[in-house]
Design a protein around this motif. Structure first.
Motif, PDB file in Angstrom:
ATOM      1  N   LYS A  87       0.826  -1.203   0.000  1.00 20.24           N
ATOM      2  CA  LYS A  87       0.000   0.000   0.000  1.00 20.24           C
ATOM      3  C   LYS A  87       0.858   1.249   0.000  1.00 20.24           C
ATOM      4  CE  LYS A  87      -3.578   0.188   2.741  1.00 20.24           C
ATOM      5  NZ  LYS A  87      -4.437   0.068   3.937  1.00 20.24           N
ATOM      6  N   GLY A  88       2.068   1.164   0.577  1.00 15.91           N
ATOM      7  CA  GLY A  88       2.958   2.312   0.609  1.00 15.91           C
ATOM      8  C   GLY A  88       3.787   2.441  -0.652  1.00 15.91           C
ATOM      9  N   TRP A  89       4.607   1.428  -0.943  1.00 18.64           N
ATOM     10  CA  TRP A  89       5.514   1.551  -2.079  1.00 18.64           C
ATOM     11  C   TRP A  89       4.800   1.469  -3.427  1.00 18.64           C
ATOM     12  CZ3 TRP A  89       5.521  -2.295  -5.630  1.00 18.64           C
ATOM     13  CH2 TRP A  89       5.237  -3.610  -5.236  1.00 18.64           C
ATOM     14  N   GLY A  90       3.593   0.915  -3.442  1.00 20.14           N
ATOM     15  CA  GLY A  90       2.878   0.775  -4.706  1.00 20.14           C
ATOM     16  C   GLY A  90       1.990   1.954  -5.072  1.00 20.14           C
ATOM     17  N   GLN A  91       1.936   2.981  -4.214  1.00 24.22           N
ATOM     18  CA  GLN A  91       1.013   4.088  -4.453  1.00 24.22           C
ATOM     19  C   GLN A  91       1.210   4.784  -5.798  1.00 24.22           C
ATOM     20  OE1 GLN A  91      -1.515   4.466  -2.191  1.00 24.22           O
ATOM     21  NE2 GLN A  91      -2.364   5.632  -3.905  1.00 24.22           N
ATOM     22  N   PRO A  92       2.424   5.045  -6.266  1.00 22.45           N
ATOM     23  CA  PRO A  92       2.586   5.679  -7.588  1.00 22.45           C
ATOM     24  C   PRO A  92       1.996   4.837  -8.720  1.00 22.45           C
ATOM     25  CG  PRO A  92       4.614   5.828  -6.335  1.00 22.45           C
ATOM     26  CD  PRO A  92       3.718   4.899  -5.578  1.00 22.45           C
ATOM     27  N   TYR A  93       2.151   3.524  -8.626  1.00 22.00           N
ATOM     28  CA  TYR A  93       1.588   2.638  -9.639  1.00 22.00           C
ATOM     29  C   TYR A  93       0.060   2.653  -9.572  1.00 22.00           C
ATOM     30  CZ  TYR A  93       6.387   0.853  -9.586  1.00 22.00           C
ATOM     31  OH  TYR A  93       7.744   0.743  -9.638  1.00 22.00           O
ATOM     32  N   PHE A  94      -0.473   2.618  -8.358  1.00 18.34           N
ATOM     33  CA  PHE A  94      -1.924   2.639  -8.198  1.00 18.34           C
ATOM     34  C   PHE A  94      -2.527   3.930  -8.752  1.00 18.34           C
ATOM     35  CE2 PHE A  94      -1.346  -0.342  -4.358  1.00 18.34           C
ATOM     36  CZ  PHE A  94      -1.612  -1.465  -5.132  1.00 18.34           C
ATOM     37  N   LYS A 135     -12.133   1.935 -10.069  1.00 17.29           N
ATOM     38  CA  LYS A 135     -10.701   2.049  -9.774  1.00 17.29           C
ATOM     39  C   LYS A 135     -10.176   0.831  -9.026  1.00 17.29           C
ATOM     40  CE  LYS A 135     -11.381   4.611  -5.436  1.00 17.29           C
ATOM     41  NZ  LYS A 135     -11.072   5.862  -4.698  1.00 17.29           N
ATOM     42  N   GLU A 136     -11.053   0.094  -8.350  1.00 19.31           N
ATOM     43  CA  GLU A 136     -10.609  -1.071  -7.589  1.00 19.31           C
ATOM     44  C   GLU A 136     -10.072  -2.192  -8.468  1.00 19.31           C
ATOM     45  OE1 GLU A 136     -13.639   1.109  -5.093  1.00 19.31           O
ATOM     46  OE2 GLU A 136     -13.420   0.540  -7.191  1.00 19.31           O
ATOM     47  N   LEU A 137     -10.313  -2.119  -9.759  1.00 19.36           N
ATOM     48  CA  LEU A 137      -9.784  -3.135 -10.671  1.00 19.36           C
ATOM     49  C   LEU A 137      -8.256  -3.102 -10.731  1.00 19.36           C
ATOM     50  CD1 LEU A 137     -12.338  -2.955 -13.621  1.00 19.36           C
ATOM     51  CD2 LEU A 137     -12.178  -4.684 -11.833  1.00 19.36           C
ATOM     52  N   LYS A 138      -7.667  -2.078 -10.144  1.00 16.13           N
ATOM     53  CA  LYS A 138      -6.202  -2.012 -10.085  1.00 16.13           C
ATOM     54  C   LYS A 138      -5.619  -3.218  -9.374  1.00 16.13           C
ATOM     55  CE  LYS A 138      -6.545   0.801  -5.890  1.00 16.13           C
ATOM     56  NZ  LYS A 138      -6.457   2.163  -5.343  1.00 16.13           N
ATOM     57  N   TYR A 139      -6.418  -3.863  -8.507  1.00 14.67           N
ATOM     58  CA  TYR A 139      -5.896  -4.990  -7.746  1.00 14.67           C
ATOM     59  C   TYR A 139      -5.719  -6.245  -8.584  1.00 14.67           C
ATOM     60  CZ  TYR A 139      -6.799  -1.858  -3.882  1.00 14.67           C
ATOM     61  OH  TYR A 139      -6.791  -0.765  -3.053  1.00 14.67           O
ATOM     62  N   ILE A 140      -6.221  -6.239  -9.815  1.00 14.26           N
ATOM     63  CA  ILE A 140      -5.919  -7.346 -10.718  1.00 14.26           C
ATOM     64  C   ILE A 140      -4.410  -7.401 -10.963  1.00 14.26           C
ATOM     65  CG2 ILE A 140      -6.162  -8.184 -13.091  1.00 14.26           C
ATOM     66  CD1 ILE A 140      -8.993  -7.197 -13.079  1.00 14.26           C
ATOM     67  N   ALA A 141      -3.799  -6.233 -11.130  1.00 17.12           N
ATOM     68  CA  ALA A 141      -2.350  -6.181 -11.359  1.00 17.12           C
ATOM     69  C   ALA A 141      -1.580  -6.674 -10.141  1.00 17.12           C
ATOM     70  CB  ALA A 141      -1.924  -4.760 -11.726  1.00 17.12           C
ATOM     71  N   VAL A 142      -2.160  -6.535  -8.955  1.00 12.25           N
ATOM     72  CA  VAL A 142      -1.530  -7.063  -7.749  1.00 12.25           C
ATOM     73  C   VAL A 142      -1.558  -8.587  -7.779  1.00 12.25           C
ATOM     74  CG1 VAL A 142      -1.687  -7.218  -5.233  1.00 12.25           C
ATOM     75  CG2 VAL A 142      -2.080  -5.024  -6.371  1.00 12.25           C
ATOM     76  N   ILE A 143      -2.726  -9.149  -8.096  1.00 12.93           N
ATOM     77  CA  ILE A 143      -2.869 -10.602  -8.136  1.00 12.93           C
ATOM     78  C   ILE A 143      -2.017 -11.208  -9.244  1.00 12.93           C
ATOM     79  CG2 ILE A 143      -4.505 -12.497  -8.448  1.00 12.93           C
ATOM     80  CD1 ILE A 143      -6.688 -10.595  -7.483  1.00 12.93           C
TER      81      ILE A 143
END
Length: 401
Positions: free
Chosen positions: A120-127, A141-149
Motif C-alpha cells: 500500500k505504501g511503495w505501490g502508491q505511484p503505480y496505483f 478504480k478497484e480493478l487495479k488490484y488485478i495487477a496485484v494478483i
C-alpha cells in the motif's frame, strides 16, 4: 435512453386508458415482454457505448457523458463482488465483505496480509497511474488490484506459459488490444500502454458477462470456460457455477475479494490488517453468526390486533423495501416492523414471507409486477429511490356484477 424514462413511457402506454380516467391492471404476459424488451434495449445501449470506448483511438476522446454512463453501469456490477447489498462507506468494511468469501479471506490475510499492507505504501505511484487510466474508460478504480494478483505490480513478471507484464497478457491477447509484442518491443512491460490495453480487455469481458464475478473468472481462465460452466450449471451466479470452473479460476475471484479487503478494508477495523482483529470483527457481523443464530429468523414487531389482521405472501426476486413502501404509501418504519430483515434476506437468500395489512397486501398483489420492475431498475441503475410522485399505482377497479 434514460432507463427510468423508458420505464415510465412503457408504464404510461400500458396502464393508462385511452380515456385518461382510470388505471387498469395490465396483462402479465404483455408486461413481461415490455420489461424484457426494455432491459434488452438497455443492454444494447451499454454494448454500443462500450464498443465505442474500446474502438476509440488514443487521440480520440469519447464524450464525457458516455464515460459517466458506463461508469455508472460498471459500478453496479462491481458492487456484486463484495456485499450482496452493495458497498456503503458509512458501514464497517468487515460487515460488507461477501459472505461466500469470508473463510477464504481469513486464510489469505494470514498468509499475504503483511506483504500487501507494505505494498500500500511503495505501490502508491503505480496505483495512481492505473486508477487514472481505468477511470478514463469508466471502470471502477478497484480493478487495479488485478495487477496485484497477476504480477505484484511487476513489469518483469513472466508466467510459465508466456504471459507477461503487470497485467500478464498473453502475446495474442496483447496484440488484439493494440500492444506491440515482438523480439525488439514488448508493450506488455509498459505500465501506461498495458493498462490502456487491460482497460479495453476488461470492458470487452464486461460486455460479454455483465457481471464482475464472471469477468474475473474469464480474465483468469478465458471466457470459454466461464460459458461452459454457465451451460453445465444452468446458472449465471458465480457462487452457483464456481465448481464447474477450474480451481484456479474460482480461487482467483476470491483472491481479488481478499486482496481488495486487505488493501482497503482493514483500516476500517484497526489500521493494521491484523487477522485477529478481522476475526473479532466478523464475529460481530450478521454473516459471522453461528448457524444456530439464524439472522433471518426474526419476528414482526406488531401489536396483538395487527398480528390478527396481517396477511402473508411468499415472494422472491429483487424487491426493495423502500420501493415497496413508497408505492404502497407506507412509512418505511412501519414496513420494517411488519418485515424485519427484509432487504438482507432478499439479497442473500432471495425469498421472504411478506407481511402486510390486508388493504396494503391487496394493493401490492395488484401491482407487484410493476413494483418489481421498478425495484430492478433502481438496483440496475444503482440510484436512490425515486420520488413518490413519479410512480404511484392505484388499486384496480372492482368489476361490477
Amino acid at each position: 435512453m434514460n432507463r427510468f424514462l423508458s420505464i415510465a413511457v412503457v408504464s404510461l402506454l400500458m396502464f393508462f386508458t385511452s380515456a385518461g380516467k382510470t388505471w387498469a391492471l395490465p396483462d402479465n404476459k404483455n408486461l413481461h415482454h415490455a420489461v424484457r424488451d426494455t432491459m434488452v434495449e438497455d443492454i444494447a445501449t451499454e454494448d454500443a457505448t462500450i464498443d465505442e470506448i474500446i474502438q476509440a483511438r488514443e487521440n480520440q476522446k469519447v464524450k464525457k457523458e458516455k464515460i459517466a454512463y458506463i461508469s455508472q453501469v460498471t459500478q453496479y456490477g462491481f458492487k456484486n463482488l463484495f456485499s450482496p447489498t452493495g458497498y456503503n462507506t458509512a458501514l464497517p468494511y468487515s460487515t460488507q465483505i461477501n459472505p461466500n468469501a469470508i473463510s477464504f479471506t481469513q486464510d489469505y490475510m494470514r498468509v499475504h496480509g503483511n506483504y500487501l499492507q507494505k505494498m500500500k505504501g511503495w505501490g502508491q505511484p503505480y496505483f495512481n497511474l492505473i486508477e487514472n487510466i481505468l477511470q478514463q474508460y469508466g471502470l471502477p478504480k478497484e480493478l487495479k488490484y488485478i495487477a496485484v494478483i497477476e504480477s505484484n505490480l511487476s513489469t518483469d513478471a513472466t508466467s510459465p506459459v508466456g504471459a507477461g507484464g503487470p497485467w500478464q497478457f498473453m502475446p495474442y491477447t496483447a496484440k488484439n488490444f493494440g500492444l506491440t509484442v515482438n523480439s525488439f518491443v514488448d508493450d506488455r512491460r509498459d505500465y501506461y500502454k498495458s493498462t490502456h490495453a487491460a482497460s479495453k480487455y476488461l470492458l470487452s469481458l464486461y460486455k460479454e458477462m455483465h457481471d464482475w464475478l464472471l469477468v474475473m473468472a474469464a480474465y483468469n481462465g478465458g471466457p470459454g470456460r466461464v460459458y461452459n460452466a454457465i451451460k453445465k450449471s444452468g446458472s449465471r451466479d458465480f457462487w452457483q457455477l464456481q465448481y464447474y470452473l477450474p480451481e484456479e479460476s474460482r480461487t482467483y475471484v476470491k483472491r481479488f475479494i481478499a486482496t481488495q479487503y486487505i488493501m482497503e478494508g482493514s483500516n476500517n477495523i484497526d489500521g493494521s490488517g491484523d487477522i485477529a482483529a478481522f476475526d473479532e470483527a466478523m464475529s460481530r457481523t450478521t454473516y459471522g453468526l453461528s448457524p444456530t443464530k439464524n439472522p433471518y429468523n426474526t419476528k414482526p414487531k406488531l401489536s396483538a390486533q395487527q398480528l390478527v389482521d396481517v396477511e402473508v405472501l411468499p415472494i422472491s426476486g429483487k424487491y426493495n423495501s423502500l420501493v415497496i413502501a413508497k408505492n404502497l404509501s407506507m412509512d418505511i418504519t412501519t414496513f420494517n416492523n411488519y418485515n424485519p430483515g427484509f432487504d438482507q434476506a432478499m439479497s442473500t437468500i432471495g425469498n421472504f414471507d411478506l407481511r402486510l395489512p390486508p388493504e396494503k397486501m391487496q394493493l401490492f398483489t395488484a401491482n407487484k409486477y410493476q413494483i418489481l420492475n421498478e425495484c430492478v431498475q433502481v438496483l440496475y441503475n444503482s440510484t436512490s429511490i425515486p420520488s413518490p410522485t413519479k410512480t404511484v399505482y392505484k388499486r384496480s377497479a372492482k368489476k361490477r356484477a
